[in-house]
Design an enzyme around this catalytic site. Structure first.
Site, mmCIF file in Angstrom:
data_model
loop_
_atom_site.group_PDB
_atom_site.id
_atom_site.type_symbol
_atom_site.label_atom_id
_atom_site.label_comp_id
_atom_site.label_asym_id
_atom_site.label_seq_id
_atom_site.Cartn_x
_atom_site.Cartn_y
_atom_site.Cartn_z
ATOM 1 N N CYS A 1 0.901 -1.240 0.161
ATOM 2 C CA CYS A 1 0.004 -0.026 0.062
ATOM 3 C C CYS A 1 0.867 1.117 -0.054
ATOM 4 C CB CYS A 1 -0.704 0.117 1.028
ATOM 5 S SG CYS A 1 -0.203 0.086 2.804
ATOM 6 N N THR A 2 0.295 2.515 -0.075
ATOM 7 C CA THR A 2 0.921 3.555 -0.173
ATOM 8 C C THR A 2 1.989 3.876 0.901
ATOM 9 O OG1 THR A 2 -0.891 4.437 -1.116
ATOM 10 C CG2 THR A 2 0.625 5.981 -0.846
#
Lengths: 378, 146, 107
Positions: free
Chosen positions: C9-10
């Site tokens: 994820c980011t």
């Protein structure tokens, strides 16, 4: 069998290529900018801005084979392959066996490290030494032994033999000379086979014979420019990634950085060689016929202002040779299957905002909407 | 070393009343600031808001783990708030949120602490841990779960 | 079937690992064998071995950022989704893949 070969050899080589492309682009462009700014004497004009650009480019180009070899090995056995892989590349440059040495050596050392990593029976205590001590030592030894005693002498000897053959050949007619030079340069676009021809040609410049050098500059543009243009003209015969490479190949080709065409050549040599070799031969023959002369070794179209017999010789030779390359590529290459696996699909699932707490909600979310996913197949 | 080290006692609040997600995050940011874990409230709050804008931070069964990465974070830490009444908060299962774990993540620093924050996220995916959270009453009991 | 997956994820601290848990839960629920590699803030963990990749019938890349070392998956069927899909619709994701692969006669 074919599939296996692809996975074991072709894939790693393609990985290596994908890592060296940016290196070639950076190096080649810096060299060209240097040549454009500094003119023919840029390599000797120490201390000037143009010289620094050129020097940066030359150093970058010397990284190409090491990066290629290292990332081929990396693709095969992961991190342990990097250090010995770089050494393979440096030794290939040292022994002047270039790309061929880098590719063969990179594959060899990659599988060597993979076997050591997976098959060497080690006690638990020793296993912790594997990445930091055992693999580097064995990998380094393997590289030194195989490059200095096997690949170096064998490939180096082959090259010396071909060089002497070529030197004898130059007494023949000028046109045949141009065709031979073109063929050599069409085989590996700047690699060791090319060097066989260009070494002789560069030597002749020192003796004041500038004709072959003129042909060399023109040939150096042809194949790569042709490949680049072909990716635009025969779109269907290239993958999206290759079309992107093709655009930079056009620029690199114009600057006489023949390596720009390598990614496409190496991916499918049998279908590209007819085009690069024949196209180059045509260019070589025309350039030699019109006695195009060049006092500079690099520069491509940008060297034209300082060359002799540019019109019609140089321009005609590049134009016709490139045309032949483009046509042959269109004839020889296969159409790429329509399932071009360049799709990145982001699906947006729906979330139900339900303030009523109930475990049923969690269940229904999963079946609420169709999930639109794509499976990519190579 | 375990998760407890990341959870300063001053950053735990039990059974407090808030109506809005933003209010909760403001209050928790203030707690972290006063505990010396972050040195810029505005910047950290912005980082948290950025993460909220990417996707929902609510997990399942009323637990949310908002988080922010910023250079103003001195060390990896957690702040925990148990709300008196669940509030509206975007979550995986669509349920309102009662338990909020705000993770403060430094831009660089000790990987083991950042790994522990990841472990907390993994742990909160287990039903057992979520049920235990609903039973606790004191800070001490929270430490015991972790 | 055998599934190999990578999650990322980011921020790389929370949802990477949540997506991993969700994928494992959903895959095992459907009786599949699954290995999940996480590419988070602290780097790669539970790295997929070449054997796992070789055995895999499908590769799931549940990521909001570009996944490192994708060359490992050359020649494999790849499904790319955002991490949110793995987190919110893991079962649907797995069953859809089952469906699509059987359509292509790969199972």
């Amino acid at each position: 069998m074919k599939e296996k070969l692809k996975a074991l050899v072709v894939q790693p080589v393609l990985t290596g290529i994908s890592y060296f492309i940016p290196v070639i682009c950076m190096g080649g462009l810096l060299q060209s900018f240097g040549t454009i700014l500094g003119g023919t004497g840029v390599a000797e004009a120490t201390g000037t801005f143009a010289y620094y650009l050129y020097q940066g480019g030359t150093l970058t180009m010397s990284m190409v084979v090491p990066v290629l070899a290292a990332y081929i090995a990396y693709a095969i056995c992961d991190r342990p392959g990097l250090a010995p892989g770089f050494l393979v590349g440096l030794l290939s440059v040292e022994y002047k066996i270039g790309f061929v040495g880098g590719i063969l050596g990179g594959i060899a050392v990659g599988y060597f490290c993979k076997i050591v990593k997976e098959k060497l029976p080690l006690s638990k205590d020793l296993a912790s030494l594997l990445p930091m001590l055992i693999l580097p030592i064995l990998g380094g030894l393997f590289v030194v032994l195989s490059m200095c005693y096997v690949l170096g002498p064998v490939l180096g000897g082959l090259q010396t033999y071909l060089s002497s053959l070529f030197a004898e050949m130059q007494s023949g007619s000028r046109i045949v000379f141009g065709m031979v030079l073109g063929a050599l340069m069409g085989v590996d676009l700047g690699g060791p086979v090319t060097k066989i021809g260009t070494t002789v040609v560069n030597g002749l410049v020192a003796d004041g014979i500038l004709g072959p050098e003129g042909a060399k500059v023109c040939i150096g543009v042809t194949a790569t420019l042709g490949i680049g243009l072909s990716t635009i003209i025969s779109k269907k015969k290239y993958t999206a990634a290759q079309r992107a490479t093709g655009k930079s190949a056009i620029i690199l080709g114009c600057c006489q950085i023949a390596e720009g065409g390598l990614p496409i050549l190496l991916a499918d040599p049998l279908r590209v060689w007819p085009a690069t070799i024949l196209g180059n031969m045509v260019t070589g023959a025309i350039a030699m016929y019109f006695n195009v002369q060049s006092p500079v070794m690099m520069g491509g179209l940008f060297a034209f202002p300082v060359m002799k017999n540019v019109w019609p010789g140089a321009i005609l030779s590049v134009a016709v040779g490139t045309l032949v390359t483009v046509i042959l590529l269109a004839l020889c290459r296969k159409t790429v299957s329509q399932k071009d696996p360049i799709v990145t699909q982001e699906s947006t699932p729906v979330v139900q905002s339900n303030m009523q707490t109930s475990s049923v909600v969690a269940e229904t979310i999963d079946t609420s909407d169709d999930l639109d996913i794509h499976i990519e197949f190579e | 070393m375990d998760l407890k080290e990341l959870l300063d006692e001053s950053c735990i609040a039990m059974d407090v009343s808030f109506q809005q997600k933003a209010e909760v995050l403001d209050a928790m940011t203030k707690n972290l600031y006063e505990a010396g874990i972050i040195n810029d409230k505005t910047q950290f709050r912005k980082a948290v808001e950025y993460r909220e804008s990417l996707s929902e931070t609510g997990l399942e069964d009323g637990i949310a783990i908002p988080h922010g990465v910023h250079a103003c974070v001195n060390r990896a830490a957690i702040s925990y708030v148990r709300l008196k009444e669940p509030i509206k908060w975007e979550s995986i299962d669509g349920k309102p949120i009662q338990h909020v774990f705000l993770l403060a993540i430094p831009e660089s620093g000790d990987k083991t602490h950042i790994r522990m924050l990841s472990q907390l996220a993994t742990m909160l995916m287990q039903k057992k841990a979520r049920e235990a959270l609903n039973r606790i009453h004191t800070r001490q009991e929270l430490y015991e779960i972790l | 079937m055998n599934i190999a997956a990578v999650t990322a994820c980011t921020i790389g601290v929370a949802h990477t690992y949540i997506a991993k848990e969700k994928l494992i839960e959903a895959a095992q629920d459907r009786g599949h064998h699954i290995c999940v590699e996480t590419q988070g803030n602290i780097g790669i963990e539970d790295e997929l071995s070449s054997e796992v990749i070789r055995e895999a019938d499908v590769i799931i890349l549940a990521a909001d950022i570009s996944v490192a070392h994708q060359e490992r998956f050359a020649g494999k069927p790849i499904v790319r989704v955002s991490s949110a899909v793995a987190i919110k619709q893991p079962k649907k994701l797995i069953t859809t893949i089952e469906h699509k692969l059987s359509q292509e006669n790969l199972l």
